[in-house]
Design a protein around this motif. Structure first.
Motif, PDB file in Angstrom:
ATOM      1  N   UNK A   1       0.846  -1.206   0.000  1.00  0.00           N
ATOM      2  CA  UNK A   1       0.000   0.000   0.000  1.00  0.00           C
ATOM      3  C   UNK A   1       0.876   1.248   0.000  1.00  0.00           C
ATOM      4  N   UNK A   2       1.922   1.231   0.822  1.00  0.00           N
ATOM      5  CA  UNK A   2       2.815   2.394   0.900  1.00  0.00           C
ATOM      6  C   UNK A   2       3.563   2.604  -0.420  1.00  0.00           C
ATOM      7  N   UNK A   3       3.908   1.513  -1.096  1.00  0.00           N
ATOM      8  CA  UNK A   3       4.601   1.625  -2.382  1.00  0.00           C
ATOM      9  C   UNK A   3       3.657   2.138  -3.476  1.00  0.00           C
ATOM     10  N   UNK A   4       2.416   1.686  -3.445  1.00  0.00           N
ATOM     11  CA  UNK A   4       1.449   2.227  -4.409  1.00  0.00           C
ATOM     12  C   UNK A   4       1.276   3.724  -4.179  1.00  0.00           C
ATOM     13  N   UNK A   5       1.212   4.127  -2.920  1.00  0.00           N
ATOM     14  CA  UNK A   5       1.091   5.554  -2.609  1.00  0.00           C
ATOM     15  C   UNK A   5       2.280   6.321  -3.178  1.00  0.00           C
ATOM     16  N   UNK A   6       3.478   5.761  -3.024  1.00  0.00           N
ATOM     17  CA  UNK A   6       4.664   6.411  -3.564  1.00  0.00           C
ATOM     18  C   UNK A   6       4.619   6.509  -5.078  1.00  0.00           C
ATOM     19  N   UNK A   7       4.166   5.430  -5.725  1.00  0.00           N
ATOM     20  CA  UNK A   7       4.079   5.434  -7.185  1.00  0.00           C
ATOM     21  C   UNK A   7       3.049   6.449  -7.671  1.00  0.00           C
ATOM     22  N   UNK A   8       1.929   6.564  -6.975  1.00  0.00           N
ATOM     23  CA  UNK A   8       0.907   7.531  -7.368  1.00  0.00           C
ATOM     24  C   UNK A   8       1.398   8.960  -7.145  1.00  0.00           C
ATOM     25  N   UNK A   9       2.042   9.188  -6.011  1.00  0.00           N
ATOM     26  CA  UNK A   9       2.564  10.532  -5.734  1.00  0.00           C
ATOM     27  C   UNK A   9       3.575  10.944  -6.795  1.00  0.00           C
ATOM     28  N   UNK A  10       4.409   9.982  -7.226  1.00  0.00           N
ATOM     29  CA  UNK A  10       5.400  10.278  -8.261  1.00  0.00           C
ATOM     30  C   UNK A  10       4.741  10.609  -9.594  1.00  0.00           C
ATOM     31  N   UNK A  11       3.521  10.157  -9.781  1.00  0.00           N
ATOM     32  CA  UNK A  11       2.780  10.455 -11.011  1.00  0.00           C
ATOM     33  C   UNK A  11       1.881  11.675 -10.860  1.00  0.00           C
ATOM     34  N   UNK A  12       2.078  12.404  -9.781  1.00  0.00           N
ATOM     35  CA  UNK A  12       1.359  13.660  -9.604  1.00  0.00           C
ATOM     36  C   UNK A  12       0.000  13.547  -8.962  1.00  0.00           C
ATOM     37  N   UNK A  13      -0.320  12.381  -8.391  1.00  0.00           N
ATOM     38  CA  UNK A  13      -1.623  12.199  -7.750  1.00  0.00           C
ATOM     39  C   UNK A  13      -1.575  12.766  -6.331  1.00  0.00           C
ATOM     40  N   UNK A  14      -2.534  13.602  -6.007  1.00  0.00           N
ATOM     41  CA  UNK A  14      -2.591  14.197  -4.683  1.00  0.00           C
ATOM     42  C   UNK A  14      -4.024  14.391  -4.228  1.00  0.00           C
TER      43      UNK A  14
ATOM     44  N   UNK B   1      -6.241   6.814  -1.078  1.00  0.00           N
ATOM     45  CA  UNK B   1      -6.904   7.470   0.051  1.00  0.00           C
ATOM     46  C   UNK B   1      -5.921   8.104   1.008  1.00  0.00           C
ATOM     47  N   UNK B   2      -4.742   7.490   1.173  1.00  0.00           N
ATOM     48  CA  UNK B   2      -3.741   8.043   2.084  1.00  0.00           C
ATOM     49  C   UNK B   2      -3.116   9.317   1.526  1.00  0.00           C
ATOM     50  N   UNK B   3      -3.326   9.557   0.232  1.00  0.00           N
ATOM     51  CA  UNK B   3      -2.857  10.803  -0.389  1.00  0.00           C
ATOM     52  C   UNK B   3      -3.972  11.833  -0.496  1.00  0.00           C
TER      53      UNK B   3
ATOM     54  N   UNK C   1      -1.808   7.999 -17.263  1.00  0.00           N
ATOM     55  CA  UNK C   1      -1.128   6.708 -17.193  1.00  0.00           C
ATOM     56  C   UNK C   1      -2.150   5.582 -17.204  1.00  0.00           C
ATOM     57  N   UNK C   2      -1.858   4.531 -17.955  1.00  0.00           N
ATOM     58  CA  UNK C   2      -2.650   3.305 -17.934  1.00  0.00           C
ATOM     59  C   UNK C   2      -1.705   2.183 -17.517  1.00  0.00           C
ATOM     60  N   UNK C   3      -2.031   1.513 -16.416  1.00  0.00           N
ATOM     61  CA  UNK C   3      -1.141   0.500 -15.845  1.00  0.00           C
ATOM     62  C   UNK C   3      -1.853  -0.844 -15.836  1.00  0.00           C
ATOM     63  N   UNK C   4      -1.250  -1.833 -16.471  1.00  0.00           N
ATOM     64  CA  UNK C   4      -1.870  -3.157 -16.601  1.00  0.00           C
ATOM     65  C   UNK C   4      -1.686  -3.969 -15.322  1.00  0.00           C
ATOM     66  N   UNK C   5      -2.765  -4.675 -14.952  1.00  0.00           N
ATOM     67  CA  UNK C   5      -2.759  -5.557 -13.785  1.00  0.00           C
ATOM     68  C   UNK C   5      -3.160  -6.952 -14.256  1.00  0.00           C
ATOM     69  N   UNK C   6      -2.301  -7.935 -14.013  1.00  0.00           N
ATOM     70  CA  UNK C   6      -2.586  -9.312 -14.417  1.00  0.00           C
ATOM     71  C   UNK C   6      -3.012 -10.126 -13.198  1.00  0.00           C
ATOM     72  N   UNK C   7      -3.837 -11.148 -13.403  1.00  0.00           N
ATOM     73  CA  UNK C   7      -4.330 -11.923 -12.250  1.00  0.00           C
ATOM     74  C   UNK C   7      -3.232 -12.529 -11.392  1.00  0.00           C
TER      75      UNK C   7
ATOM     76  N   UNK D   1       9.161   4.198  -4.234  1.00  0.00           N
ATOM     77  CA  UNK D   1       9.624   4.532  -2.888  1.00  0.00           C
ATOM     78  C   UNK D   1       8.395   4.661  -1.983  1.00  0.00           C
ATOM     79  N   UNK D   2       8.339   3.909  -0.879  1.00  0.00           N
ATOM     80  CA  UNK D   2       7.148   3.969  -0.013  1.00  0.00           C
ATOM     81  C   UNK D   2       6.883   5.379   0.503  1.00  0.00           C
ATOM     82  N   UNK D   3       5.609   5.743   0.540  1.00  0.00           N
ATOM     83  CA  UNK D   3       5.184   7.054   1.025  1.00  0.00           C
ATOM     84  C   UNK D   3       4.058   6.846   2.035  1.00  0.00           C
ATOM     85  N   UNK D   4       4.138   7.556   3.153  1.00  0.00           N
ATOM     86  CA  UNK D   4       3.105   7.438   4.183  1.00  0.00           C
ATOM     87  C   UNK D   4       2.023   8.492   4.002  1.00  0.00           C
ATOM     88  N   UNK D   5       0.994   8.414   4.818  1.00  0.00           N
ATOM     89  CA  UNK D   5      -0.172   9.276   4.643  1.00  0.00           C
ATOM     90  C   UNK D   5       0.202  10.752   4.680  1.00  0.00           C
TER      91      UNK D   5
END
Length: 520
Positions: A43-56, A79-81, A131-137, A151-155
């Motif tokens: 979850x923290x890594x997804x937050x970091x990836x989203x923040x790096x893509x300008x999501x706030x 949500x943590x962002x 950005x479009x990011x593919x997710x496989x099962x 890079x992990x990012x906290x709330x």
């Protein structure tokens, strides 16, 4: 977990369990299992990836796939962002996906491999998606590569419990779906109160099989996360997946009645296997009384819980508990139970807006901390649905008995509930009316033994030659399959009242004659 303080944000409890039992099972999905510490790190890594893509704060990302733990990770991370996740119905047609992504203002889209071609086909109509990011099962995809590089990012410090965290699109009464904006505070209030007398016991495992684009999936998922119970998530709602979950130790679940009917039809082995469930919660569509009676006999040791509610209140507003299912008052079996803690209910005359007497029909109104922030980008629709003093007008007709049990008896909104999916007739009518041969159209629900209701259309045509099959095929080009009419009747002209309004009740009446609509 009463000793723990009520969380303020959806990611709080995951972090707590990661601290106190890091190596315990959190989620199992297909061939993979994640511990609480692994889930928190992801979850923290997804937050970091989203923040790096300008999501706030205030932004929206979207998730389009069948059930996948990545949807949960993205939702909690965004949500943590202070951002929201629009969880998109994977059954939608291309035109519908286009509308939802643009209406929500989606910035980053996570899409399942199976659905990527549909997104590719409309990519030029999604100017706001960066950005479009593919997710496989099974992993080994863009999503996992994104996590590995992040890079992990906290709330974020400026995130507020009132921030929108989830957007769910429900079919719209104006022909377009509306985004229901739910906050951290809304969803947490629901989690704390919906099954307050139903604590997870040591060794319990939660079976999440309902689609996550439905509150029956996403809201139900929160119970395992909140209580620190392991979750077994299925990708699909099918017999093999459900059986695998139960064999893996799942003891509690929420499903629609149609699934229960299928289990009973499958045979004694399936019935015996499902007997391992300690609790079976059901809702999203009415449970036919004969089916419920059969289920109570088939699984004498299982606690049955019926819930009634709406996406706008995060799912559950009233509950019929195990004691009422096994009690002596059979009339209560066709009720929706009583309000859960934190939910106020009124029955109101829709014309005078005055409360009606006990036992009298009126519109069901709710007031609760679970109530949505509103319909995304639709202030007028929000104002129509929520009164100035915070009461939500459900559009459902019902009555309260002297003991406070709610009976849901009809729907002002003319919504069809088929297999737990909500279909608004006007949305289907809008598509059929676009067919060049259709002059008049009315769409409504008719009884269906498997799905509760099936979508039916009645049309008048300009000339001859167009068949029922052609009209159904036309609808399938533009709508998700579950929204399409199963049958189409062709008439010379549709009945109308003196003001010109189509008399849909006259068309519907022969199909429902002798039936209680709330229990079919």
């Amino acid at each position: 977990m009463s000793e723990l303080a009520t969380p303020r944000f959806l990611d709080e409890r995951v972090a707590h369990w990661a601290a106190v039992k890091p190596d315990a099972e959190a989620i199992t999905y297909l061939s993979r299992t994640w511990t609480w510490s692994q889930l928190d790190d992801r979850i923290r890594r997804v937050a970091g990836a989203l923040a790096a893509r300008g999501v706030g704060r205030g932004d929206v990302v979207a998730f389009l796939d069948k059930n996948h733990p990545a949807c949960v990770e993205v939702t909690l991370a965004a949500g943590s962002l202070g951002a929201a996740t629009a969880i998109v119905n994977f059954r939608l047609a291309g035109d519908e996906i286009d509308y939802v992504l643009n209406d929500s203002g989606t910035k980053v889209l996570f899409v399942g491999s199976e659905l990527l071609p549909a997104v590719t086909a409309i990519r030029d109509r999604l100017p706001g998606v960066t950005d479009v990011i593919e997710v496989a099962p099974e992993g080994d995809d863009e999503y996992e590569a994104m996590l590995a590089a992040a890079t992990p990012v906290h709330r974020s410090a400026d995130v507020d419990p009132g921030d929108t965290v989830v957007v769910m699109y429900s079919s719209g009464t104006t022909g377009r779906p509306k985004g229901v904006a739910l906050s951290h505070a809304n969803l947490i209030a629901h989690t704390v109160h919906a099954f307050g007398d139903w604590p997870f016991d040591e060794g319990d495992k939660n079976l999440v099989a309902m689609p996550l684009f439905h509150v029956g999936g996403t809201s139900y998922m929160q119970f395992g996360l909140h209580n620190g119970a392991p979750t077994y998530m299925t990708r699909d709602v099918d017999g093999a997946a459900l059986a695998a979950g139960i064999l893996a130790g799942a003891s509690r679940t929420f499903l629609v009645p149609a699934v229960l009917a299928k289990v009973l039809q499958t045979g004694p082995d399936a019935v015996k296997l499902f007997g391992a469930l300690k609790t079976f919660a059901y809702g999203a569509s009415p449970m036919p009384l004969p089916l419920l009676r059969e289920a109570l006999v088939a699984w004498p040791d299982t606690d049955f819980i019926q819930v009634y509610g709406l996406t706008e209140v995060c799912g559950v507003a009233t509950l019929l508990g195990p004691e009422d299912h096994r009690g002596d008052d059979e009339e209560r079996l066709v009720s929706a139970g009583r309000p859960i803690p934190g939910v106020e209910v009124r029955i109101v005359d829709p014309e005078s807006l005055q409360d009606v007497a006990a036992g009298t029909q009126g519109e069901i109104w709710f007031r609760t901390p679970q109530l949505m922030k509103g319909y995304l980008n639709k202030p007028e629709a929000t104002a129509e649905a929520i009164t100035a003093d915070g009461w939500f007008r459900t559009g459902d007709i019902g009555r309260l008995d002297a003991d406070g049990y709610l009976f849901v008896e009809d729907r002002i909104k003319d919504m069809i509930i088929t297999g737990g999916e909500n279909v608004y007739s006007i949305e289907v009518e809008r598509i059929l009316a676009e067919h060049p041969a259709v002059v008049e159209v009315a769409v409504f629900g008719v009884p269906d033994e498997k799905w509760g209701e099936a979508v039916k259309a009645v049309v008048a045509l300009d000339g001859d030659g167009v068949t029922e099959a052609e009209l159904i095929a036309w609808a399938r080009e533009h709508l998700a399959a579950y929204k399409c009419p199963k049958t189409v009747d062709i008439m010379d002209a549709l009945p109308r009242n003196p003001t010109g309004k189509i008399l849909k009740k006259d068309l519907r009446q022969p199909h429902w004659e002798g039936r209680d609509r709330a229990t079919v």
